[in-house]
Design a protein around this motif. Structure first.
Motif, PDB file in Angstrom:
ATOM      1  N   LEU A  48       0.834  -1.205   0.000  1.00 50.10           N
ATOM      2  CA  LEU A  48       0.000   0.000   0.000  1.00 50.10           C
ATOM      3  C   LEU A  48       0.867   1.253   0.000  1.00 50.10           C
ATOM      4  CD1 LEU A  48      -2.866   1.327   0.319  1.00 50.10           C
ATOM      5  CD2 LEU A  48      -2.363   1.365   2.770  1.00 50.10           C
ATOM      6  N   LEU A  49       1.849   1.282   0.907  1.00 50.33           N
ATOM      7  CA  LEU A  49       2.690   2.473   1.024  1.00 50.33           C
ATOM      8  C   LEU A  49       3.493   2.729  -0.246  1.00 50.33           C
ATOM      9  CD1 LEU A  49       3.975   2.045   4.691  1.00 50.33           C
ATOM     10  CD2 LEU A  49       2.333   3.739   3.873  1.00 50.33           C
ATOM     11  N   VAL A  50       4.173   1.707  -0.732  1.00 49.50           N
ATOM     12  CA  VAL A  50       5.112   1.886  -1.841  1.00 49.50           C
ATOM     13  C   VAL A  50       4.398   1.943  -3.192  1.00 49.50           C
ATOM     14  CG1 VAL A  50       7.091   0.883  -3.050  1.00 49.50           C
ATOM     15  CG2 VAL A  50       6.988   0.806  -0.539  1.00 49.50           C
ATOM     16  N   ASP A  51       3.489   0.992  -3.446  1.00 44.33           N
ATOM     17  CA  ASP A  51       2.883   0.868  -4.775  1.00 44.33           C
ATOM     18  C   ASP A  51       1.669   1.773  -4.978  1.00 44.33           C
ATOM     19  OD1 ASP A  51       4.787  -1.074  -5.124  1.00 44.33           O
ATOM     20  OD2 ASP A  51       3.405  -2.762  -4.966  1.00 44.33           O
ATOM     21  N   VAL A  52       0.842   1.903  -3.945  1.00 50.05           N
ATOM     22  CA  VAL A  52      -0.401   2.669  -4.096  1.00 50.05           C
ATOM     23  C   VAL A  52      -0.206   4.130  -3.715  1.00 50.05           C
ATOM     24  CG1 VAL A  52      -2.820   2.857  -3.398  1.00 50.05           C
ATOM     25  CG2 VAL A  52      -1.768   0.599  -3.652  1.00 50.05           C
ATOM     26  N   LEU A  53       0.408   4.364  -2.558  1.00 49.74           N
ATOM     27  CA  LEU A  53       0.579   5.736  -2.081  1.00 49.74           C
ATOM     28  C   LEU A  53       1.878   6.372  -2.565  1.00 49.74           C
ATOM     29  CD1 LEU A  53      -0.693   5.299   1.602  1.00 49.74           C
ATOM     30  CD2 LEU A  53      -1.988   5.903  -0.458  1.00 49.74           C
ATOM     31  N   GLY A  54       2.786   5.567  -3.115  1.00 44.66           N
ATOM     32  CA  GLY A  54       4.037   6.101  -3.659  1.00 44.66           C
ATOM     33  C   GLY A  54       4.957   6.694  -2.615  1.00 44.66           C
ATOM     34  N   VAL A  55       4.994   6.074  -1.429  1.00 42.89           N
ATOM     35  CA  VAL A  55       5.766   6.603  -0.301  1.00 42.89           C
ATOM     36  C   VAL A  55       6.778   5.570   0.184  1.00 42.89           C
ATOM     37  CG1 VAL A  55       5.628   7.404   2.093  1.00 42.89           C
ATOM     38  CG2 VAL A  55       3.846   8.037   0.475  1.00 42.89           C
ATOM     39  N   THR A  56       7.995   6.021   0.468  1.00 39.80           N
ATOM     40  CA  THR A  56       8.955   5.180   1.190  1.00 39.80           C
ATOM     41  C   THR A  56       9.371   5.844   2.504  1.00 39.80           C
ATOM     42  OG1 THR A  56      10.759   6.109  -0.150  1.00 39.80           O
ATOM     43  CG2 THR A  56       9.876   3.957  -0.814  1.00 39.80           C
ATOM     44  N   ASP A  57       9.437   7.165   2.516  1.00 41.28           N
ATOM     45  CA  ASP A  57       9.784   7.893   3.734  1.00 41.28           C
ATOM     46  C   ASP A  57       8.491   8.312   4.426  1.00 41.28           C
ATOM     47  OD1 ASP A  57      10.660   9.545   5.745  1.00 41.28           O
ATOM     48  OD2 ASP A  57      12.043  10.694   4.488  1.00 41.28           O
ATOM     49  N   VAL A  58       8.202   7.662   5.553  1.00 37.23           N
ATOM     50  CA  VAL A  58       6.954   7.957   6.269  1.00 37.23           C
ATOM     51  C   VAL A  58       7.203   8.845   7.487  1.00 37.23           C
ATOM     52  CG1 VAL A  58       5.904   5.801   5.497  1.00 37.23           C
ATOM     53  CG2 VAL A  58       7.108   5.863   7.701  1.00 37.23           C
ATOM     54  N   GLY A  59       8.404   9.414   7.557  1.00 40.87           N
ATOM     55  CA  GLY A  59       8.711  10.329   8.644  1.00 40.87           C
ATOM     56  C   GLY A  59       9.077   9.653   9.947  1.00 40.87           C
ATOM     57  N   ALA A  60       9.601   8.415   9.851  1.00 41.01           N
ATOM     58  CA  ALA A  60       9.927   7.651  11.052  1.00 41.01           C
ATOM     59  C   ALA A  60      11.348   7.930  11.531  1.00 41.01           C
ATOM     60  CB  ALA A  60       9.760   6.159  10.785  1.00 41.01           C
ATOM     61  N   ARG A  61      11.549   7.724  12.824  1.00 41.92           N
ATOM     62  CA  ARG A  61      12.879   7.797  13.435  1.00 41.92           C
ATOM     63  C   ARG A  61      13.013   6.654  14.426  1.00 41.92           C
ATOM     64  NH1 ARG A  61      16.753  11.579  13.903  1.00 41.92           N
ATOM     65  NH2 ARG A  61      15.427  13.172  12.934  1.00 41.92           N
ATOM     66  N   PHE A  62      14.097   5.880  14.293  1.00 40.53           N
ATOM     67  CA  PHE A  62      14.288   4.711  15.150  1.00 40.53           C
ATOM     68  C   PHE A  62      15.779   4.425  15.222  1.00 40.53           C
ATOM     69  CE2 PHE A  62      14.005   0.061  16.070  1.00 40.53           C
ATOM     70  CZ  PHE A  62      13.185   0.121  17.188  1.00 40.53           C
ATOM     71  N   LEU A  91      12.207   0.697   5.527  1.00 44.07           N
ATOM     72  CA  LEU A  91      13.094   0.703   6.690  1.00 44.07           C
ATOM     73  C   LEU A  91      14.342   1.535   6.432  1.00 44.07           C
ATOM     74  CD1 LEU A  91      12.765  -3.053   7.703  1.00 44.07           C
ATOM     75  CD2 LEU A  91      11.999  -1.086   9.047  1.00 44.07           C
ATOM     76  N   LYS A  92      14.867   1.482   5.222  1.00 49.00           N
ATOM     77  CA  LYS A  92      16.075   2.247   4.892  1.00 49.00           C
ATOM     78  C   LYS A  92      15.846   3.755   4.995  1.00 49.00           C
ATOM     79  CE  LYS A  92      18.185  -1.237   1.883  1.00 49.00           C
ATOM     80  NZ  LYS A  92      18.486  -1.645   0.484  1.00 49.00           N
ATOM     81  N   ALA A  93      14.598   4.174   4.841  1.00 45.58           N
ATOM     82  CA  ALA A  93      14.274   5.607   4.913  1.00 45.58           C
ATOM     83  C   ALA A  93      14.061   6.091   6.337  1.00 45.58           C
ATOM     84  CB  ALA A  93      13.033   5.893   4.071  1.00 45.58           C
ATOM     85  N   VAL A  94      14.084   5.173   7.309  1.00 47.20           N
ATOM     86  CA  VAL A  94      13.884   5.552   8.712  1.00 47.20           C
ATOM     87  C   VAL A  94      15.130   6.262   9.238  1.00 47.20           C
ATOM     88  CG1 VAL A  94      13.526   4.673  11.051  1.00 47.20           C
ATOM     89  CG2 VAL A  94      12.272   3.665   9.122  1.00 47.20           C
ATOM     90  N   ARG A  95      14.953   7.405   9.833  1.00 46.21           N
ATOM     91  CA  ARG A  95      16.075   8.185  10.338  1.00 46.21           C
ATOM     92  C   ARG A  95      16.691   7.521  11.572  1.00 46.21           C
ATOM     93  NH1 ARG A  95      12.385  10.770   7.907  1.00 46.21           N
ATOM     94  NH2 ARG A  95      12.722  12.641   6.642  1.00 46.21           N
ATOM     95  N   GLY A  96      18.017   7.457  11.591  1.00 52.05           N
ATOM     96  CA  GLY A  96      18.740   6.934  12.736  1.00 52.05           C
ATOM     97  C   GLY A  96      18.885   5.426  12.768  1.00 52.05           C
ATOM     98  N   ILE A  97      18.230   4.720  11.874  1.00 53.38           N
ATOM     99  CA  ILE A  97      18.274   3.265  11.905  1.00 53.38           C
ATOM    100  C   ILE A  97      19.607   2.741  11.352  1.00 53.38           C
ATOM    101  CG2 ILE A  97      17.333   2.797   9.598  1.00 53.38           C
ATOM    102  CD1 ILE A  97      15.570   0.619  10.907  1.00 53.38           C
ATOM    103  N   GLU A  98      20.082   1.654  11.911  1.00 54.07           N
ATOM    104  CA  GLU A  98      21.216   0.925  11.348  1.00 54.07           C
ATOM    105  C   GLU A  98      20.678  -0.431  10.910  1.00 54.07           C
ATOM    106  OE1 GLU A  98      25.607  -0.957  12.491  1.00 54.07           O
ATOM    107  OE2 GLU A  98      24.441   0.129  14.012  1.00 54.07           O
TER     108      GLU A  98
END
Length: 244
Positions: A116-130, A156-163
């Motif tokens: 839904l996020l990637v294909d329908v809504l065209g989003v990868t960066d959802v504003g997450a931080r982890f 997951l790669k677009a999540v800020r601070g994640i390793e």
């Protein structure tokens, strides 16, 4: 967009935070989420155990409940696979042409969360931080039935601070497999221990996946090994942010 949430039995009864996470992410992105209260089990347990006729009323209930929704999302790759890949067979077993038509109309609107996020809504960066070290296990239904590919990883790669660290043998089954874990417990545990060793080798703080059932299986083994590694559905990671 107005989006209907199909929460699934396991998430509803054991992992309600996953459903809340899906809601949080979609609302953060500006979408309306509805929860049809009449929804129930999709019938995967029945179908996969050989009780195809017993799955018929559950499939009929699903298509009735979600008939008037444009888009349905679920944080469960296995349940989405049941709906999209197996409902046609269930309808054929029923001999009900009306059910077959309803299945053909409703099932294409059902998406796993990353689809839904990637294909329908065209989003990868959802504003997450982890800010944690995380490894991702691609569950069998997501990998083989739905072909999710790198969609969850892209999110997951677009999540800020994640390793994000790669999991060795990632494509190998964890050994859960629904009732397989009950009927073939020795084999299931052996497979799970193989997965466990790969998880521990990453040095990750968190193991994530698209199915809480698989995380429950691996998480149990982590607990028995007295590991500090946590398990979290990736939707819960995406729901983390500065506003958390």
């Amino acid at each position: 967009m107005r989006i209907a949430l199909f929460i699934t039995c396991v998430n509803d009864t054991m992992f309600p935070d996953t459903g809340r996470a899906v809601l949080r992410v979609l609302q953060r992105l500006g979408h309306e989420v509805i929860f049809p209260a009449a929804q129930t089990c999709c019938g995967q347990l029945h179908f996969n155990t050989g009780y195809q006729r017993e799955a018929v009323p559950l499939a009929r209930k699903f298509v009735d409940v979600f008939a008037d929704t444009d888009v349905v999302v679920s944080p469960s790759a296995s349940c989405v696979a049941m709906v999209r890949e197996s409902y046609r067979r269930v309808a054929e077993v029923s001999g009900d042409r009306g059910l077959l038509d309803a299945v053909a109309q409703v099932t294409p609107t059902v998406y796993e969360f990353s689809e839904l996020l990637v294909d329908v809504l065209g989003v990868t960066d959802v504003g997450a931080r982890f800010a944690h070290r995380v490894t991702y296990h691609p569950t069998c239904h997501g990998l083989r039935a739905l072909g999710l590919g790198d969609r969850p990883l892209a999110l997951l790669k677009a999540v800020r601070g994640i390793e994000l660290v790669e999991l060795g043998g990632a494509r190998e089954c964890c050994g859960f497999g629904g009732t397989f874990a009950l009927k073939n417990s020795d084999v299931s545990v052996a497979m799970g221990l193989d997965k466990l060793s790969q998880v521990l080798a990453t040095g990750a703080e968190v193991l994530t996946a698209a199915d809480n059932s698989c995380l429950l299986h691996i998480g149990g083994l982590l607990s028995r090994a007295r590991s500090d590694v946590r398990v979290m559905h990736y939707a819960e990671i995406l729901a983390e942010g500065d506003d958390s």
